[in-house]
Design a protein around this motif. Structure first.
Motif, short mmCIF file in Angstrom:
data_model
loop_
_atom_site.label_atom_id
_atom_site.label_comp_id
_atom_site.label_asym_id
_atom_site.label_seq_id
_atom_site.Cartn_x
_atom_site.Cartn_y
_atom_site.Cartn_z
N SER A 696 0.83 -1.22 0.00
CA SER A 696 0.00 0.00 0.00
C SER A 696 0.86 1.25 0.00
CB SER A 696 -0.90 0.02 1.23
OG SER A 696 -1.77 -1.08 1.19
N LEU A 699 1.90 2.08 -3.36
CA LEU A 699 0.81 2.60 -4.19
C LEU A 699 0.39 3.99 -3.75
CD1 LEU A 699 -1.42 -0.58 -4.37
CD2 LEU A 699 0.20 0.22 -6.06
N GLU A 701 -1.07 4.76 -0.85
CA GLU A 701 -2.35 4.75 -0.14
C GLU A 701 -2.16 5.10 1.34
OE1 GLU A 701 -5.58 3.39 -1.29
OE2 GLU A 701 -4.78 3.63 -3.29
N LEU A 715 2.97 1.06 -13.00
CA LEU A 715 2.69 -0.01 -12.05
C LEU A 715 1.52 -0.86 -12.51
CD1 LEU A 715 2.66 1.53 -8.47
CD2 LEU A 715 4.08 -0.31 -9.26
N TYR A 717 -1.05 -3.82 -10.46
CA TYR A 717 -1.23 -4.26 -9.08
C TYR A 717 -2.27 -5.38 -9.02
CZ TYR A 717 -3.13 -3.79 -4.29
OH TYR A 717 -3.59 -4.03 -3.02
N SER A 1179 -7.98 1.18 -4.76
CA SER A 1179 -6.51 1.04 -4.81
C SER A 1179 -6.09 0.53 -6.18
CB SER A 1179 -6.04 0.11 -3.71
OG SER A 1179 -6.83 -1.04 -3.68
N ALA A 1183 -3.77 2.53 -8.65
CA ALA A 1183 -2.49 1.93 -9.00
C ALA A 1183 -2.29 1.95 -10.51
CB ALA A 1183 -2.43 0.50 -8.48
#
Length: 1553
Positions: A696, A699, A701, A715, A717, A1179, A1183
């Motif tokens: 995370s 990313l 987050e 990226l 994910y 997320s 990502a």
């Protein structure tokens, strides 16, 4: 002034005597000046603005059309007439002096017509080429021209024309203006704008077409001819699209938010000063900017509060407030101002009608009045009504547009916010709450916006009414007002009471729905155990409570309706009685009475709406707080993620410390790592060591505390919980990238998805349900992986993607995708994993403990280090070995990966028919996957066919329900069916009650009109008191009886509605419980539940209300028409064409409107589901960096919904304008006929007929509304009926009963037994013949789909035979009732299904057994000690699906059920879900001891359990291939021995057993 004007035109300007004669006329000078200058003044004030587009835009003008040429020619001719007029003046001047007006008017006209030419040319550069100003000017000019027109005509008829050229010129000019007026009514569409006009005719519609909504007519026709689809609905104008609305809203929001933030700062400082914070100066110096300060301030407070106490009791976190309303006001100010303008005009005109009515009554009562006055009043009444309705409809159109635009801006804002929100803010509201912001709160704003103007208009109307009433009746008005105010608290009390009833009923409804859901999910168990009656009784008990409440609610409602109906009548009674009683000289005459009545009618509307609007405002305030808090939360701060190019490093962590909340505990600490490009790095660690947090943090987050992370490249994910969108499988994988077919196929192959595609009904075009409902866990995970692989990024972040898939699939994925030889070998891969088997093949391993990196290096170095890693290996290594062994033993872990295993299964053909059995094997997840299963079942059975036409086939099956019902008109039989359910006697008396009410209503009105005529009869004498009292008394009695009749009718209505509800629910329930199993296999549970929830709710609450309002509207209209006909019998002639027009408009409108409502609800849910999806997949979206695409998607979804709602709004306005026109005509004719029949009528009856006509318009509107509502709702009756007539299974009990104590021996004979699941499918058992002796133990084995489970279904007759028969103890089971059969067999099902209720109810729902017997059964099932330990023992509450017992305990409860029944035949359908070995062992031993003297059939999935049976039956493709003792079969080297070898059983082992 007038002297100057008289000199100017050389004749008299004004003289009253002109009007005081039967053939009244206006002086010529007045005609030449005022009547000419009014339209010209209007034009010259507004026309210059029309030239703006010409000066402003350099846009090229659109091409010349025929219509444009006609207009310009006509205008040019007008210029010529004006020139001729001027020339004439000069010619006349030579004969003698000519008044100045002869020069000025033609000159003015020349200038004006030139201007018209210019304006018409200027409009060519606009999209809408017709000018509203010009249209209004033509209208005004023609209206003002009528007076000189008739003067000239009358004069010409009386004497020869003195000035012929002028005379002719006037008529030519008037004719040309009339033509121009007619031409400008048409829409002038240039060929270039034709396309725009097709997409949205509104953009190019003419002014007339716009104000009457004529441009919408084609849509209404289309909707009448065929049900509208979303493609038929017109596009929105660009300025109404979500994007445009939101851009404006966002701009204003930013400025308003900044101000609000600054104020928040001030509040904070002030607060700190008060608290005397020592840290004060310090924190100020720290703050670089206000924003950082805001962030710092916000968190700690929240933190403290959470520790201390609950959300509500502590002070909630402060937030910038008060900006939302300002922003909305500023964004939509133009709309608001226009609406205000229309409303003001309308409100003013509302009060003109009663005054005109007063004049009209005076005119009828006055013998000497001139006829022309009456005609003038009639025409004025008509014009006021028309203009009033035009203004009101424009106003409403603007308001509703405001409503949907506000909703759209808010939803767009919420959506955008959700994409940028920081983790901490996101935690404050769950997904459900956020979706609620969107659905409920935005909807509240919309509802308020529709009536926002009532806030100022209602008080205004109330004050004006009171002022006018005071003028009529003096202070006695206050009595009427007091009566109105008295009714308010009564209503408030009733509403509060109704609310409590509703709340308690919601609880009943929830309870009923909960138990229904359970029944439908566990329907198979109910059928196997023959428990339906017990559950039916439970549902009916709840339903009875619910109906009792419903009836009470109905009674309350009827009292409230009673109060509301009494209102207008009580008010007039109170006012008139007081007025007459206060003073001898006060005589009620027609003018006073009917003007007052129509004013009271005006009063009713604002008084009813004001409380509604205020409560809506209160709700909106709550919503404002919620939205402001949400929209002003902080955004994600990704400043700690850098993207600098560093050679030789793909990802670099530099002392990175990150936490989930700004000052929470760090989840990862001081991580310093360097990951080289192209390497495969595994991240391992115990549970909770921060592996996912590390991901995370990469990313972005998490909240950065110190350090940073540098990432080079794009990226991809793969989250731990796969996130699947509701789209086709292919869309899920491609995820917005370009389609590259070769790469796509390669990815599918690498991710092992090809076998799954074969199973799915439409291959990769199969639509995946929300949250991936029709995929197994493993499939979801592989799709999620495929998405990442396809995206072709530089860095892959994989959060334990292999945990959800089977071991052998995991190995395959690692080899083909992740590993050193996989598809991604050149990419940087960061793999979080628990699986140890792959670690030797990775380049680098990072070991995390408590958020910090404890060691990293290659596999060999770490092993040598003997650190945390080697401990980790020891811990997990052992477990893994166990798992792999168990996997082989239990053919498959019947878990998520079922599909994958079966894809490898050799006997594909045999699998197909038995898809259902597989479905039934996993009852727990049955209802989620039911739809997809029944789909795949249908299509796999003929796979070739499916491949030829997948989309169509799929569509048919997914939209089954919509296709079945929701189109076209509802059959009349449905209304009859409902009324039959109410009861014919009830129906008759209800109708009689309503008839009585309206008879009394008409009576009281006629009495009033007679009363008012007394003023003429007793003109110069004193009014007798007893007559006065009689008048008041009878008026009161009639009014009261009207209310009493209504009360009687509505009370009966409540009773009848309750009866109908009971009958319909009872039919539905008993029929569903008697439906055969195949019905539940092919119908998704949700669909059945919907019948019990939504449709029954409609039958309970909505339909009775619709029926009531429809019948009272209908009666009100009929009674009004009767009253008018009584006054002027000729009106009957007018009724016929009007009602024909009305009927057609109604029919056309209802079909369009109904379909648009449906489209609205169909297109609304995607908005919310797309939002819910976005929030849960945030997320992933972030990502991949797909925020923009999702924003766009949201805009598209919004616009589709917006356009259907907008269309619906316009359809309502279209209708309202047409109906109000009918209403205006009714008013006009009732007034006109009264004027014509002047001599024969009394003032009272005229007042009555016209004031009734004035109120009919609204009622006409309501009738259409209620008709269409009733028609929309009656569909529920149809839908309930559809499921109340489903074909039933065989009767539960027949005349032929089996002998007592049957089956005593337990012998089972199959004789050439064949069976299939549904008539259109193939046979599952293809002629089975065998005998099973008394007390014999038989094991049944076979691969998946061989027909093992079908065997049990046949014994219990869940499937009826297609041929052959089964005989148990000399009774053919097909001849007896189902319950007789099922009660005498016992089964221990695969899935332990329990129901909510007590433990005792789960064992013995009918209370047939004593407590001792129940305890005995529990003891044998090894549950006694556990149950004795429970506080409530046998009455222990089992929660939904038995959640509060472990799986093992649930299995034992099912065993206890069987022990309690103790039938001679036991079928043991062995659990596929691997029950823990201990429980399994307990069950086996119990069965061996307790059921020693019974016939036992075991359907085995694991061969160990049946090695000790007397005989084993081996099934293959629905036939018995081997049937002998296990030892014999092992010797024989047949199918059984092959299966045994797979399971690792050798002949030696069996002897041990």
């Amino acid at each position: 002034m007038s002297a100057a004007l008289e000199k100017f035109c050389g004749s008299v300007f004004w003289n009253d005597s002109y009007l005081a004669r039967p053939d009244a006329d206006l002086p010529e000078c007045f005609q030449q000046t005022v009547l000419v200058w009014i339209p010209l003044g209007f034009f010259w004030i507004l026309a210059p603005w029309q030239l703006l587009p010409m000066c402003k835009s350099r846009a090229k003008k659109s091409s010349v059309t025929k219509l444009y040429i006609i207009k310009q020619v006509l205008a040019a001719l007008l210029v010529l007439t004006a020139v001729a007029g001027l020339a004439l003046a000069f010619v006349d001047a030579e004969q003698g002096a000519v008044p100045a007006v002869q020069y000025t008017n033609p000159s003015l006209y020349i200038a004006t017509w030139m201007m018209v030419l210019l304006v018409q040319d200027a409009r060519r550069s606009c999209l809408r080429r017709d000018s509203g100003v010009l249209f209004c000017f033509w209208t005004l000019s023609l209206l003002c021209g009528i007076l000189p027109f008739q003067s000239l005509v009358r004069r010409a008829l009386q004497e020869p024309v003195s000035d012929l050229p002028q005379f002719i010129l006037f008529f030519i000019s008037y004719g040309l203006q009339l033509l121009l007026f007619l031409v400008s009514g048409f829409s002038d569409i240039a060929p270039e704008t034709k396309e725009i006009g097709k997409k949205n005719p509104q953009a190019t519609a003419s002014f007339l077409s716009s104000i009457t909504f004529e441009w919408y007519t084609s849509m209404v026709f289309k909707g009448y001819r065929k049900p509208l689809e979303i493609e038929d609905v017109w596009e929105l104008k660009d300025k109404d699209k979500t994007k445009a609305l939101y851009t404006a809203f966002e701009k204003n929001m930013k400025t308003a938010m900044q101000k609000a933030r600054a104020e928040l700062e001030k509040r904070k400082r002030k607060k700190r000063r008060q608290e005397g914070d020592p840290d004060h100066g310090n924190s100020m110096s720290k703050a670089q900017s206000q924003d950082i300060l805001v962030l710092e301030e916000k968190q700690p407070k929240k933190k403290k509060k959470k520790k201390g106490d609950n959300e509500d009791s502590g002070l909630p976190k402060d937030y910038p407030r008060g900006w939302l309303m300002k922003t909305l006001g500023k964004t939509f100010q133009q709309n608001l101002l226009l609406a205000v303008a229309f409303k003001v005009v309308h409100d003013a005109l509302v009060f003109v009608s009663p005054q005109l009515l007063k004049l009209l009554i005076a005119f009828v009562s006055d013998e000497d009045a001139f006829a022309w006055q009456g005609y003038l009043y009639a025409i004025l009444l008509f014009l006021t009504a028309v203009i009033q309705s035009l203004c009101l409809q424009q106003h409403f159109s603007l308001c509703f547009q405001l409503g949907i635009n506000v909703r759209a801006s808010l939803i767009a804002a919420i959506y955008k916010k959700s994409l940028t929100m920081s983790g901490a803010t996101r935690k404050e509201s769950t997904v459900g709450e956020t979706v609620n912001l969107m659905s409920a709160d935005a909807q509240r704003f919309m509802d308020l916006a529709n009536f926002i103007h009532q806030l100022w208009s209602s008080p205004l109307q109330i004050i004006l009414s009171i002022v006018f009433l005071w003028g009529e009746l003096g202070p006695s008005v206050l009595a009427g007002i007091a009566a109105l105010l008295l009714l308010l608290p009564i209503n408030a009390f009733l509403v509060a009471k109704a609310k409590t009833i509703q709340e308690s009923n919601m609880k009943n409804k929830d309870a009923r729905m909960k138990i229904m859901t359970e029944i439908l999910n566990g329907i198979k168990i109910l059928k196997l155990f023959a428990w339906e009656p017990s559950f039916e009784k439970r549902v009916n008990e709840i339903r009875a409570r619910e109906l009792k409440n419903l009836a009470n609610f109905g009674y309350l409602q009827s009292v409230s309706i009673f109060a509301f109906t009494c209102a207008p009548f009580l008010v007039s009674l109170a006012s008139f009685a007081v007025y007459v009683l206060v003073d001898e000289n006060n005589i009620l005459d027609a003018q006073k009475a009917f003007t007052a009545i129509s004013l009271f009618n005006v009063l009713r509307f604002p008084m009813a709406t004001l409380p509604m609007v205020i409560s809506a405002l209160v709700q909106v305030n709550v919503s404002t707080v919620r939205l402001e808090r949400y929209l002003s939360g902080e955004d994600l701060d990704t400043s700690a993620i850098h993207h600098n190019p560093i050679a030789g490093s793909a990802v670099r962590f530099s002392e990175a410390t990150f936490a989930w909340e700004q000052d929470g505990n760090a989840a990862i600490r001081d991580v310093t790592l360097d990951i080289t490009p192209g390497s495969l790095v595994a991240v391992v660690g115990a549970v909770g060591s921060g592996k996912s947090s590390l991901v995370s943090a990469m990313l972005g987050e998490m909240e950065n505390i110190k350090g940073h992370i540098n990432i080079q490249g794009s990226l991809a994910y793969v989250p731990q919980q796969a996130w699947i969108q509701n789209a086709t499988l292919k869309d899920n994988i491609i995820f917005g990238s370009e389609v590259d077919e070769a790469r796509y196929q390669q990815v599918l192959k690498a991710c092992a998805l090809l076998p799954d595609l074969e199973l799915l009904p439409a291959g990769d075009q199969t639509e995946i349900g929300e949250k991936g409902i029709n995929l197994s866990g493993g499939q979801k995970q592989r799709v999620s992986l495929a998405r990442a692989v396809y995206s072709d990024a530089d860095i892959y972040v994989l959060d334990d993607p292999l945990s959800a898939v089977d071991a052998h699939v995991g190995k395959y994925l690692f080899e083909h995708v992740l590993g050193p030889k996989g598809l991604l070998q050149k990419k940087t891969r960061i793999l979080v994993t628990h699986s140890i088997s792959f670690l030797p093949q990775v380049d680098n391993i990072v070991v995390l403990t408590a958020g910090a990196v404890s060691e990293h290096g290659s596999y060999s170095t770490l092993l040598a280090n003997k650190g945390a890693f080697s401990q980790f290996l020891n811990l997990y290594g052992n477990q893994e070995e166990d798992v792999s062994e168990e996997n082989t033993a239990a053919v498959a872990l019947a878990g998520d990966e079922e599909e994958a295993d079966e894809a490898v299964d050799p006997c594909m053909e045999e699998r197909t028919e038995d898809m259902v059995t597989m479905t039934l094997k996993r009852e727990a997840s049955i209802h989620q996957r039911k739809l997809s299963r029944s789909l795949s079942k249908r299509s796999t059975s003929s796979q070739k066919k499916a491949q030829e036409e997948p989309p169509k086939k799929l569509k048919g099956q997914q939209l089954i329900e919509k296709e079945a019902v929701e189109t076209g008109r509802v059959k009349f039989s449905m209304y009859l069916r409902y009324l039959r359910a109410v009861g014919s006697c009830f129906t008759f008396w209800i109708v009689m009650g309503y008839v009585g009410q309206y008879v009394a209503y008409v009576g009281s009105n006629l009495w009033l009109s007679d009363w008012t005529d007394d003023s003429v009869r007793y003109q110069n004498q004193s009014y007798p008191t007893q007559l006065r009292d009689l008048r008041i008394g009878v008026f009161g009695a009639l009014g009261l009886s009207q209310a009493v009749f209504l009360l009687f009718a509505t009370m009966l209505c409540a009773r009848g509605a309750m009866r109908a509800s009971r009958v319909m629910h009872q039919q539905l329930l008993s029929n569903i419980l008697r439906a055969p199993m195949s019905f539940f296999d092919t119908t998704p549970v949700g669909r059945i539940i919907n019948r019990f929830a939504k449709d029954i709710f409609t039958v309970d609450e909505t339909i009775p209300m619709s029926f009531r309002s429809w019948i009272s509207c209908f009666m009100a209209i009929i009674s009004t028409l009767i009253v008018i006909c009584l006054a002027t019998p000729f009106f009957a002639v007018v009724i016929i064409p009007l009602s024909i027009f009305y009927y057609f408009v109604l029919r056309f409108y209802v079909s369009t409107s109904r379909q648009l409502r449906r489209l609205d609800s169909v297109t609304r849910s995607p908005i919310y589901s797309h939002f819910g999806e976005t929030v849960s997949g945030l997320s992933v979206i972030r990502a991949y960096g797909h925020q923009e695409r999702f924003l766009k998607q949201n805009e598209i979804t919004m616009d589709i919904n917006q356009k259907s709602v907008y269309s619906w709004i316009i359809s309502n306005r279209w209708l309202a304008i047409r109906l109000e026109f009918v209403g205006s005509l009714v008013v006009f004719f009732s007034a006109l006929l009264a004027v014509i029949a002047k001599g024969t009528l009394e003032g009272g009856i005229v007042g009555l007929s016209v004031s009734s006509a004035l109120s009919v318009t609204q009622t006409l509107n309501w009738l259409v509304r209620t008709s269409s509502e009733l028609e929309t709702n009656i569909v529920a009756v149809e839908r309930v009926h559809e499921y109340a007539t489903v074909k039933n299974e065989a009767p539960w009990v027949t005349k032929k009963r089996p002998p007592r104590g049957w089956p005593s021996r337990g012998e089972i004979q199959f004789i050439d037994y064949k069976v299939r699941y549904r008539p259109e499918l193939d046979l599952v058992l293809q002629g089975i013949t065998c005998n099973i002796g008394s007390t014999e133990k038989v094991g049944v084995v076979g691969r998946t789909g061989a027909g093992k489970s079908s065997l049990t279904n046949c014994l219990f007759r869940l499937l009826e035979a297609a041929g052959g028969k089964i005989i148990i103890d000399d009774v053919d089971i097909a001849t007896i009732g189902l319950h007789d059969l099922r009660n005498n067999l016992t089964i221990i099902p695969q899935d332990p299904v329990l129901f909510t209720g007590t433990l005792r109810m789960n064992l013995d729902p009918f209370d047939q057994y004593s407590d001792e017997e129940v305890w005995k059964a529990l003891e044998l099932a090894h549950l006694k000690t556990y149950v004795q330990g429970l506080p409530e023992r046998l009455l222990h509450h089992v929660s939904e699906a038995g959640e509060n017992l472990s799986v093992g305990q649930r299995q034992l409860v099912c065993l206890a059920r069987a022990l309690l029944r103790k039938a001679k035949i036991l079928i043991l359908d062995e659990a596929t879900a691997a029950v823990d070995l201990e429980t399994d062992h307990l069950i086996q031993t119990t069965i061996r001891s307790a059921f020693a003297d019974c016939t036992v059939l075991t359907i085995a999935h694991r061969l160990h359990t049946i090695m000790d049976s007397n005989r084993v039956m081996v099934l293959q493709a629905g036939q018995i291939v081997e049937f002998d003792s296990p030892t014999e079969l092992l010797m024989k080297q047949g199918i059984f021995s092959a299966m045994a070898k797979d399971a690792g059983i050798t002949a030696a082992e069996t002897t041990a057993l």
